[in-house]
Motif scaffolding. Structure first.
Motif, PDB file in Angstrom:
ATOM      1  N   GLU A  89       5.235   0.369   2.132  1.00 49.03           N
ATOM      2  CA  GLU A  89       5.463  -0.255   0.886  1.00 49.03           C
ATOM      3  C   GLU A  89       6.870  -0.595   0.791  1.00 49.03           C
ATOM      4  OE1 GLU A  89       2.079   1.914  -2.050  1.00 49.03           O
ATOM      5  OE2 GLU A  89       4.065   2.471  -1.903  1.00 49.03           O
TER       6      GLU A  89
ATOM      7  N   THR B  36      -4.103  -0.921   4.887  1.00 54.31           N
ATOM      8  CA  THR B  36      -4.397   0.548   4.705  1.00 54.31           C
ATOM      9  C   THR B  36      -3.604   1.275   5.734  1.00 54.31           C
ATOM     10  OG1 THR B  36      -6.390   0.167   6.049  1.00 54.31           O
ATOM     11  CG2 THR B  36      -6.591   0.167   3.544  1.00 54.31           C
ATOM     12  N   THR B  37      -3.286   2.508   5.524  1.00 57.39           N
ATOM     13  CA  THR B  37      -2.947   3.498   6.652  1.00 57.39           C
ATOM     14  C   THR B  37      -3.427   4.737   6.350  1.00 57.39           C
ATOM     15  OG1 THR B  37      -0.964   3.940   7.646  1.00 57.39           O
ATOM     16  CG2 THR B  37      -0.612   4.084   5.290  1.00 57.39           C
TER      17      THR B  37
ATOM     18  N   ASP C  60      -5.639  -2.570   9.057  1.00 49.12           N
ATOM     19  CA  ASP C  60      -5.594  -0.892   8.909  1.00 49.12           C
ATOM     20  C   ASP C  60      -4.517  -0.659  10.098  1.00 49.12           C
ATOM     21  OD1 ASP C  60      -6.522   1.807   8.322  1.00 49.12           O
ATOM     22  OD2 ASP C  60      -7.287   1.637  10.304  1.00 49.12           O
TER      23      ASP C  60
ATOM     24  N   ASN D  25       1.455  -2.920  -2.835  1.00 52.70           N
ATOM     25  CA  ASN D  25       0.716  -1.725  -2.634  1.00 52.70           C
ATOM     26  C   ASN D  25      -0.015  -1.633  -1.449  1.00 52.70           C
ATOM     27  OD1 ASN D  25      -0.590   0.473  -4.059  1.00 52.70           O
ATOM     28  ND2 ASN D  25      -2.304  -0.715  -3.586  1.00 52.70           N
ATOM     29  N   ILE D  26       0.061  -0.269  -0.879  1.00 50.27           N
ATOM     30  CA  ILE D  26      -0.632   0.095   0.277  1.00 50.27           C
ATOM     31  C   ILE D  26      -1.422   1.099   0.024  1.00 50.27           C
ATOM     32  CG2 ILE D  26      -0.300   0.900   3.039  1.00 50.27           C
ATOM     33  CD1 ILE D  26       1.115  -1.816   2.238  1.00 50.27           C
ATOM     34  N   GLU D  27      -2.919   0.925   0.406  1.00 51.72           N
ATOM     35  CA  GLU D  27      -3.758   2.061   0.306  1.00 51.72           C
ATOM     36  C   GLU D  27      -4.013   3.130   1.297  1.00 51.72           C
ATOM     37  OE1 GLU D  27      -5.657   2.201  -2.419  1.00 51.72           O
ATOM     38  OE2 GLU D  27      -5.601   0.205  -3.245  1.00 51.72           O
ATOM     39  N   VAL D  28      -4.346   4.280   0.827  1.00 56.18           N
ATOM     40  CA  VAL D  28      -4.241   5.477   1.823  1.00 56.18           C
ATOM     41  C   VAL D  28      -5.916   5.600   2.282  1.00 56.18           C
ATOM     42  CG1 VAL D  28      -3.884   7.874   2.251  1.00 56.18           C
ATOM     43  CG2 VAL D  28      -2.177   6.553   1.130  1.00 56.18           C
TER      44      VAL D  28
ATOM     45  N   TRP E 223       3.496   7.356   4.956  1.00 54.30           N
ATOM     46  CA  TRP E 223       3.427   6.088   5.866  1.00 54.30           C
ATOM     47  C   TRP E 223       3.011   4.998   4.772  1.00 54.30           C
ATOM     48  CZ3 TRP E 223       0.554   7.517  10.891  1.00 54.30           C
ATOM     49  CH2 TRP E 223       1.520   8.274  11.913  1.00 54.30           C
ATOM     50  N   ALA E 224       2.181   5.328   3.785  1.00 55.54           N
ATOM     51  CA  ALA E 224       2.120   4.293   2.868  1.00 55.54           C
ATOM     52  C   ALA E 224       3.259   3.797   2.154  1.00 55.54           C
ATOM     53  CB  ALA E 224       0.836   4.763   1.781  1.00 55.54           C
ATOM     54  N   LYS E 225       4.033   4.833   1.834  1.00 57.32           N
ATOM     55  CA  LYS E 225       5.171   4.563   1.047  1.00 57.32           C
ATOM     56  C   LYS E 225       6.280   3.803   1.970  1.00 57.32           C
ATOM     57  CE  LYS E 225       9.088   7.182  -1.412  1.00 57.32           C
ATOM     58  NZ  LYS E 225       9.578   8.505  -1.820  1.00 57.32           N
TER      59      LYS E 225
END
Length: 430
Positions: A216, A205-206, A166, A222-225, A211-213
């Motif tokens: 990525e 996660t972020t 995270d 894939n990054i989860e928000v 920031w997820a983009k």
């Protein structure tokens, strides 16, 4: 129940923003699994808040590992500069020779951060204290990103562990990173370590879509928000002080020189030339306020008497100050990563249901939430005309006693700590 290990540097009695996210989510997560928290035993924290111990779930097992930190040594060498420990970097023009040397050493020898000496002993300590063969998942939260490297070491020894990394803040894209005098070797090492964590964690996660983009694009995955949020329990026993007769603008948190809204102070100073406005107006700046900010305000003839500088206070008391205020000030750094900056306190501002004045960028993630929730207004930095109109309107509304926000509960409910914890539980399949 499944068993989960959370590795975090920040845990009560530490205070400040860094502890809130996982302290608040942990009590909900502990309802669904056996949660063990690992934190440092003798850390060098800049802020303490003993009251936060009351938020720790009795269902959580807490273990610790000793840490050696260089800040104690740095303080002896250069006692006048403790900004590094508080997450601040002095403006270049104000840096002494010792400060420049300290910053260079910090940037090039302490990688990923000054808690690097905690990594190897923590891996060993966790292995000695816990049978990780019985655990199902591990969570690391950074910064400090040393926590991720502890988790990486454990994942390599126990590949069955589902690892969630995270990022409360970015790593090499964090706002102060360009200010570090990094050698090419140090920069490459940061990038390599960051890539290893992003590649080897099962889940990343972020806290914001932008920031997820960014993550990525770095990682190709894939990054989860998982947004920060507010805790309903913080507001249950606190009520608005209806006796407040002042138009009070309140800011809570650290205020570094790199997000100092000079144009805002200048506009307020002009308004305070009018005694009718000045007599009903005040500003409260609560927390670690940089000397440069204080000096600038104290040089403004009409405004300075209306500003109160209040040191860090217990979290519960800070919530009370939010509810006692008319307007809550939020300042976003004008940096490359500003699009994704959504400070944790923003969600407590939402829950307080007070007008939010945010100084940032129109294309930011935070402005999208402000617009969706109709919780306030964002004004871009140095837009003097718009801030003057805003202050005038604010004064007119205040004199009509109509500053309370009719926020729809449904519009902010998804930003609670409970909802954030539910997403973590879903991601880990607990």
């Amino acid at each position: 129940m499944k068993k989960v290990l959370l590795i975090t540097y920040y845990w009560p009695p530490v205070g400040g923003a860094g502890v809130q996210r996982w302290l608040k989510m942990s009590k909900f997560i502990a309802e669904k699994c056996e949660l063990t928290v690992f934190s440092p035993q003798n850390a060098s924290y800049p802020i303490y808040d003993e009251s936060l111990k009351n938020d720790i779930s009795l269902k959580i097992n807490h273990i610790q590992g000793k840490i050696w930190e260089p800040y104690a040594l740095a303080k002896k060498i250069n006692p006048k500069n403790n900004q590094y420990q508080k997450g601040q970097i002095e403006p270049k023009k104000n840096q002494s020779f010792l400060s420049k040397i300290s910053l260079w050493i910090r940037a090039n020898f302490f990688i990923p951060d000054a808690r690097m000496f905690w990594i190897s002993p923590s891996i060993k300590s966790i292995k000695n204290q816990l049978n990780l063969n019985e655990f199902d998942a591990i969570i690391s939260t950074g910064p400090p990103h040393s926590c991720h490297l502890i988790a990486l070491g454990l994942k390599e020894s126990f590949p069955h562990l589902k690892w969630l990394a995270d990022f409360r803040d970015p790593w090499t894209d964090i706002d102060y990173f360009p200010q570090l005098p990094l050698s090419s070797f140090a920069l490459k090492k940061h990038l390599r370590l960051e890539k290893n964590v992003l590649k080897k964690a099962d889940i990343v996660t972020t806290v914001s879509p932008s920031w997820a983009k960014d993550f990525e694009e770095k990682s190709g995955r894939n990054i989860e928000v998982v947004y920060n949020g507010f805790d309903d329990d913080d507001f249950k026993s606190i009520t608005k002080n209806s006796g407040n007769k002042k138009l009070t603008i309140t800011y809570v948190g650290s205020l570094n020189s790199d997000r100092n809204p000079s144009f805002f102070w200048q506009s307020l100073n002009e308004k305070c030339k009018n005694n009718q406005f000045k007599n009903i107006f005040e500003v409260k700046l609560i927390g670690n306020i940089a000397k440069e900010v204080k000096d600038e305000i104290n040089d403004l003839e009409y405004l300075k008497s209306q500003v109160k500088f209040i040191p860090y206070m217990e979290h519960k008391m800070a919530i009370q100050e939010l509810l006692n205020s008319s307007v809550l000030l939020l300042l976003i750094n004008d940096t490359a990563n500003q699009k994704g900056i959504i400070p944790g306190k923003f969600f407590e501002y939402l829950a307080a249901k007070r007008q939010i004045l945010c100084i940032g960028k129109k294309d930011s993630d935070i402005n999208k939430i402000i617009n969706k929730t109709q919780s306030g207004k964002l004004i871009e930095s140095n837009n003097t005309k718009e801030i003057e109109i805003y202050i005038d309107n604010l004064y007119k509304i205040f004199t009509k006693n109509n500053l309370d926000l009719p926020i729809n509960e449904d519009s902010i409910e998804k930003y609670s700590r409970k909802k954030a914890a539910e997403k973590i539980i879903q991601l880990l399949n607990l």
